[in-house]
Design a protein around this motif. Structure first.
Motif, PDB file in Angstrom:
ATOM      1  N   LEU A   1     -77.398   8.494 -17.474  1.00 11.09           N
ATOM      2  CA  LEU A   1     -76.149   9.034 -18.014  1.00 11.09           C
ATOM      3  C   LEU A   1     -75.567   8.074 -18.777  1.00 11.09           C
ATOM      4  CD1 LEU A   1     -74.165  11.589 -18.934  1.00 11.09           C
ATOM      5  CD2 LEU A   1     -73.278  11.102 -16.945  1.00 11.09           C
ATOM      6  N   GLU A   2     -75.436   7.036 -18.034  1.00 11.92           N
ATOM      7  CA  GLU A   2     -74.462   6.019 -18.752  1.00 11.92           C
ATOM      8  C   GLU A   2     -75.203   5.302 -19.811  1.00 11.92           C
ATOM      9  OE1 GLU A   2     -73.775   3.585 -15.489  1.00 11.92           O
ATOM     10  OE2 GLU A   2     -71.749   4.523 -14.741  1.00 11.92           O
ATOM     11  N   SER A   3     -76.696   5.398 -19.713  1.00 10.09           N
ATOM     12  CA  SER A   3     -77.587   4.817 -20.734  1.00 10.09           C
ATOM     13  C   SER A   3     -77.435   5.596 -22.213  1.00 10.09           C
ATOM     14  CB  SER A   3     -78.749   4.464 -20.282  1.00 10.09           C
ATOM     15  OG  SER A   3     -79.600   4.039 -21.186  1.00 10.09           O
ATOM     16  N   ALA A   4     -77.626   6.786 -21.736  1.00 12.35           N
ATOM     17  CA  ALA A   4     -77.637   7.835 -22.992  1.00 12.35           C
ATOM     18  C   ALA A   4     -76.268   7.929 -23.765  1.00 12.35           C
ATOM     19  CB  ALA A   4     -78.261   9.266 -22.302  1.00 12.35           C
TER      20      ALA A   4
ATOM     21  N   MET B   1     -83.524  15.124 -16.069  1.00 13.26           N
ATOM     22  CA  MET B   1     -82.635  15.988 -15.794  1.00 13.26           C
ATOM     23  C   MET B   1     -81.206  15.918 -16.759  1.00 13.26           C
ATOM     24  SD  MET B   1     -81.506  17.819 -12.276  1.00 13.26           S
ATOM     25  CE  MET B   1     -83.159  17.974 -11.791  1.00 13.26           C
ATOM     26  N   VAL B   2     -80.648  14.767 -16.392  1.00 13.14           N
ATOM     27  CA  VAL B   2     -79.398  14.297 -16.961  1.00 13.14           C
ATOM     28  C   VAL B   2     -79.351  14.147 -18.473  1.00 13.14           C
ATOM     29  CG1 VAL B   2     -79.195  11.872 -16.619  1.00 13.14           C
ATOM     30  CG2 VAL B   2     -77.068  13.206 -16.239  1.00 13.14           C
ATOM     31  N   ARG B   3     -80.453  13.452 -18.957  1.00 15.51           N
ATOM     32  CA  ARG B   3     -80.571  13.516 -20.470  1.00 15.51           C
ATOM     33  C   ARG B   3     -80.768  14.888 -20.941  1.00 15.51           C
ATOM     34  NH1 ARG B   3     -84.556   8.451 -18.945  1.00 15.51           N
ATOM     35  NH2 ARG B   3     -83.243   6.755 -19.637  1.00 15.51           N
ATOM     36  N   LEU B   4     -81.475  15.523 -20.590  1.00 15.90           N
ATOM     37  CA  LEU B   4     -81.502  17.178 -21.110  1.00 15.90           C
ATOM     38  C   LEU B   4     -80.351  17.615 -20.964  1.00 15.90           C
ATOM     39  CD1 LEU B   4     -85.263  17.914 -19.751  1.00 15.90           C
ATOM     40  CD2 LEU B   4     -84.438  17.930 -22.240  1.00 15.90           C
TER      41      LEU B   4
END
Length: 312
Positions: A56-59, A273-276
């Motif tokens: 999440l932090e990266s995205a 999952m978190v990127r989507l």
């Protein structure tokens, strides 16, 4: 923002369309306003969720967005309070990983009243969420327990290690039970709550083994609990085969060992999952009419043959 990199993370062709809209919107709109994304985790004492947090932090960094994360520590009252605090800090999108699918509804309602776009992640939440992204948990339970039954040659005594009252856990138990019901000579002799915690699951498994000296197999709803069960199984000296759900690195390492009782796990993909989930949140936030209400993510059974090449 690196659209090509994020799009490549959508493993299934059907999901690429779901990602495309928010990613394109992000490129067009990132400079127009500052985004603040909040994510409330049911726990962060688990590498599965830590992996999700890192992704999440990266995205979010690629979007130039701020991120606030909180750890409910499996306490739904704390989670509701955490979400209310994030709302006060001005979040635009809430990614909510419920500690309790029902009890978290107060937080969902508070987010809706504040105009915050809410996406449930990993576990569905009661209330007016704007979307949900999670694994096919019924399939996860089914695949693990069907494999267990096959390795037992279709006969024997099996116990189930349950967990916290969220939809994915219930679905995993349902899937497991459905698989075992297909084998006439498999008997489910016990089901207890391991709380998805290593130490507690170890103690519960010790009690199950003592009460069922002819136990042949065990299903745990998650890998952390299974790793606790593994300690109890090894201490018992009995031949009890163990299967689980998650794809946790420790579990995968155990599965690779030739003589380990831990024989398989139905692996999830927390990074995807978190990127989507973030992509779906962006789509809903910017008003994409065609964005789906739910995005289900496939799971993969990881046995000894596949464990060497698998990682989150």
């Amino acid at each position: 923002m690196n659209i090509r990199k994020l799009t490549a993370r959508c493993r299934q062709a059907a999901l690429i369309t779901a990602c495309a809209t928010p990613l394109a919107a992000a490129t067009a709109s990132a400079d127009e306003s500052d985004l603040t994304i909040g994510m409330s985790f049911q726990e962060l004492n688990n590498e599965y969720f830590v992996t999700m947090q890192e992704a999440l932090e990266s995205a979010a960094n690629s979007l130039g967005a701020d991120v606030i994360t909180t750890d409910a520590r499996h306490d739904v009252a704390k989670q509701v309070s955490d979400v209310e605090d994030m709302i006060q800090q001005g979040i635009d999108i809430l990614l909510l990983n419920p500690a309790d699918s029902v009890g978290v509804e107060t937080a969902v309602l508070a987010a809706q009243e504040a105009g915050v776009t809410t996406i449930a992640i990993d576990a569905q939440a009661n209330g007016p969420v704007d979307g949900f992204v999670g694994s096919k948990n019924y399939d996860a339970g089914y695949k693990a327990c069907d494999y267990l039954a096959q390795q037992l040659d279709g006969e024997g005594q099996v116990a189930l290690l349950d967990g916290i009252p969220v939809v994915p856990i219930l679905q995993r138990i349902e899937g497991c039970t459905a698989a075992l019901d297909e084998y006439d000579d498999i008997e489910v002799v016990d089901k207890q709550n391991g709380r998805q915690e290593r130490t507690h699951a170890m103690t519960v498994t010790e009690n199950i083994i003592q009460a069922n000296p002819d136990l042949d197999g065990l299903f745990s709803v998650n890998d952390i609990g299974a790793l606790g069960s593994l300690i109890a199984i090894n201490s018992s000296g009995q031949d009890i085969k163990l299967v689980s759900v998650d794809g946790h690195p420790e579990a995968v390492a155990e599965i690779q060992k030739p003589d380990s009782p831990f024989i398989a796990t139905s692996a999830q993909y927390p990074r995807d999952m978190v990127r989507l989930g973030l992509g779906l949140g962006l789509a809903k936030y910017w008003g994409a009419d065609t964005a789906p209400a739910e995005i289900p993510i496939d799971v993969e059974l990881i046995d000894r043959d596949k464990a060497t090449d698998f990682s989150w």
